[in-house]
Design an enzyme around this catalytic site. Structure first.
Site, PDB file in Angstrom:
ATOM      1  N   ARG A   1      -3.652   0.035   2.367  1.00  0.00           N
ATOM      2  CA  ARG A   1      -3.345  -0.524   1.027  1.00  0.00           C
ATOM      3  C   ARG A   1      -2.737  -1.969   1.428  1.00  0.00           C
ATOM      4  NH1 ARG A   1       1.395   1.651  -3.014  1.00  0.00           N
ATOM      5  NH2 ARG A   1       1.605  -0.373  -4.071  1.00  0.00           N
ATOM      6  N   HIS A   2      -2.719  -2.748   0.217  1.00  0.00           N
ATOM      7  CA  HIS A   2      -2.055  -3.981   0.290  1.00  0.00           C
ATOM      8  C   HIS A   2      -0.803  -3.982   0.168  1.00  0.00           C
ATOM      9  CE1 HIS A   2      -5.611  -6.388   0.764  1.00  0.00           C
ATOM     10  NE2 HIS A   2      -6.308  -6.092  -0.520  1.00  0.00           N
ATOM     11  N   VAL A   3       0.076  -3.572   1.344  1.00  0.00           N
ATOM     12  CA  VAL A   3       1.684  -3.289   0.900  1.00  0.00           C
ATOM     13  C   VAL A   3       2.229  -4.048   2.291  1.00  0.00           C
ATOM     14  CG1 VAL A   3       1.491  -1.285   2.169  1.00  0.00           C
ATOM     15  CG2 VAL A   3       3.119  -1.530   0.593  1.00  0.00           C
TER      16      VAL A   3
ATOM     17  N   ARG B   1      -3.275  -3.634   4.998  1.00  0.00           N
ATOM     18  CA  ARG B   1      -4.169  -4.859   5.245  1.00  0.00           C
ATOM     19  C   ARG B   1      -3.428  -6.028   4.394  1.00  0.00           C
ATOM     20  NH1 ARG B   1      -6.779  -0.816   1.652  1.00  0.00           N
ATOM     21  NH2 ARG B   1      -7.277  -2.129  -0.263  1.00  0.00           N
TER      22      ARG B   1
END
Length: 369
Positions: A167-169, A109
């Site tokens: 996950r923010h990745v 995300r």
């Protein structure tokens, strides 16, 4: 003249042509010719000795098994793996689990693009549909070293399927490290709106009521925290003169160092990855349409998501200028105009990604006919 054969008990032999198969009925004494009931059960002395030797070996093995301290190690490991269950003893092996397709989904995300709303929906849906929602406590590390990529990919790949990892990745290439490439999904938004949302988020936090803005920006001075966005733009403060409109592209470009450099190379690589690895890239400004598509494409994950989102009890619905409710609309419009005029070149590059004709299918337009 030939005499009739006499039965030992007296009288004529009742079976002059031989005793019938199975022997004589009880009470009639013995008979001249015996026929065994089960001829194939006859054993030779050698066969009998072999059976006895086998039984002796079995008994000795059982005795040795008990004297040596119990079952072999692999049986103990198997019992521990099965959770000390006796299901296999009573029912045999369970049927293999039929996995839906796809059974591996990654939602890497993008920050300030409605991801908190989608994650909350996913928590509700995972309980409803029984898929494995895998989240991460790491929120601010999007760029990974090679070893960190390998470790994260290993952890994701060993999760129970069907899973959805979020996950923010930045984009991860699983196949580069020998893993099965999952299906990717994501949601983006207008880069200017994302900048505005992040500007106020850094200063005042979000809907959770936590003091997370103090945690994120503890050293921010009060005058900077309450700095008017118009002044920030017009006076060319560092935060507004370089508003990171390129922020979205590395989430699709990947972990290569050049993905962090604004330019055509990163843009083209992002487009390629979207076309090859992403099932859907939605637009926050059209969130209901995005949820409808997710429900159509991934029903085993998102079935009923639109009904949950529209339910009055689900009150967390992002607007497109999240933290701007207390700012006058005219002021917002003026700030946006100034922001666009100062960053037109950067915005045009970023918009070439979000509105590219090459991405017409993945970006929210893939509804099956």
């Amino acid at each position: 003249m030939k005499k009739k054969q006499q039965h030992p008990g007296g009288g004529a032999d009742p079976w002059p042509h031989g005793t019938p198969l199975g022997g004589a009925p009880p009470g009639l004494g013995s008979w001249k010719r015996r026929v065994p009931l089960l001829p194939f059960l006859r054993f030779s002395l050698r066969d009998y000795g072999f059976c006895m030797a086998t039984l002796l070996v079995f008994c000795l093995g059982s005795l040795f098994y008990q004297l040596s301290g119990g079952p072999p190690r692999f049986l103990l490991d198997l019992r521990q793996y099965l959770g000390n269950s006796t299901y296999l003893d009573d029912h045999g092996p369970p049927p293999s689990k039929v996995l839906p397709f796809p059974s591996q989904v990654v939602y890497n995300r993008v920050g300030k693009c409605g991801s908190r709303t989608v994650v909350l929906l996913l928590r509700i849906l995972s309980e409803k549909h029984g898929f494995n929602l895998v989240t991460s406590d790491i929120h601010n590390k999007t760029r990974l070293t090679k070893n960190e990529q390998m470790e994260l990919i290993k952890n994701i790949s060993t999760a129970e399927q069907p899973y959805l990892f979020t996950r923010h990745v930045h984009f991860l290439n699983f196949s580069r490290f020998g893993g099965d490439q999952p299906v990717y999904i994501n949601i983006i938004r207008d880069p200017v709106n994302r900048f505005l949302s992040n500007y106020f988020f850094r200063r005042f936090g979000d809907w959770r009521g936590e003091q997370n803005h103090m945690i994120r920006t503890p050293s921010m001075r009060q005058e900077e925290r309450y700095l008017d966005i118009n002044e920030c733009i017009l006076e060319n403060y560092p935060e507004c003169s370089n508003p990171r409109l390129f922020y979205i592209i590395p989430y699709f470009c990947g972990q290569h160092p050049r993905c962090r450099e604004p330019g055509e190379w990163a843009l083209e690589r992002a487009k390629l990855n979207v076309n090859e690895n992403f099932l859907l890239v939605g637009i926050l400004e059209e969130l209901e349409d995005v949820l409808l598509l997710l429900e159509r494409f991934l029903p085993h994950y998102f079935k009923g998501v639109l009904s949950i989102y529209k339910d009055p009890g689900f009150c967390l619905k992002p607007n497109h200028l999240d933290m701007l409710s207390d700012i006058h609309a005219v002021l917002i419009e003026h700030a946006v105009e100034n922001l666009i005029s100062n960053t037109e070149r950067r915005k045009r590059r970023d918009h070439s990604f979000t509105s590219s004709q090459d991405l017409a299918l993945p970006v929210c337009c893939r509804l099956p006919r």
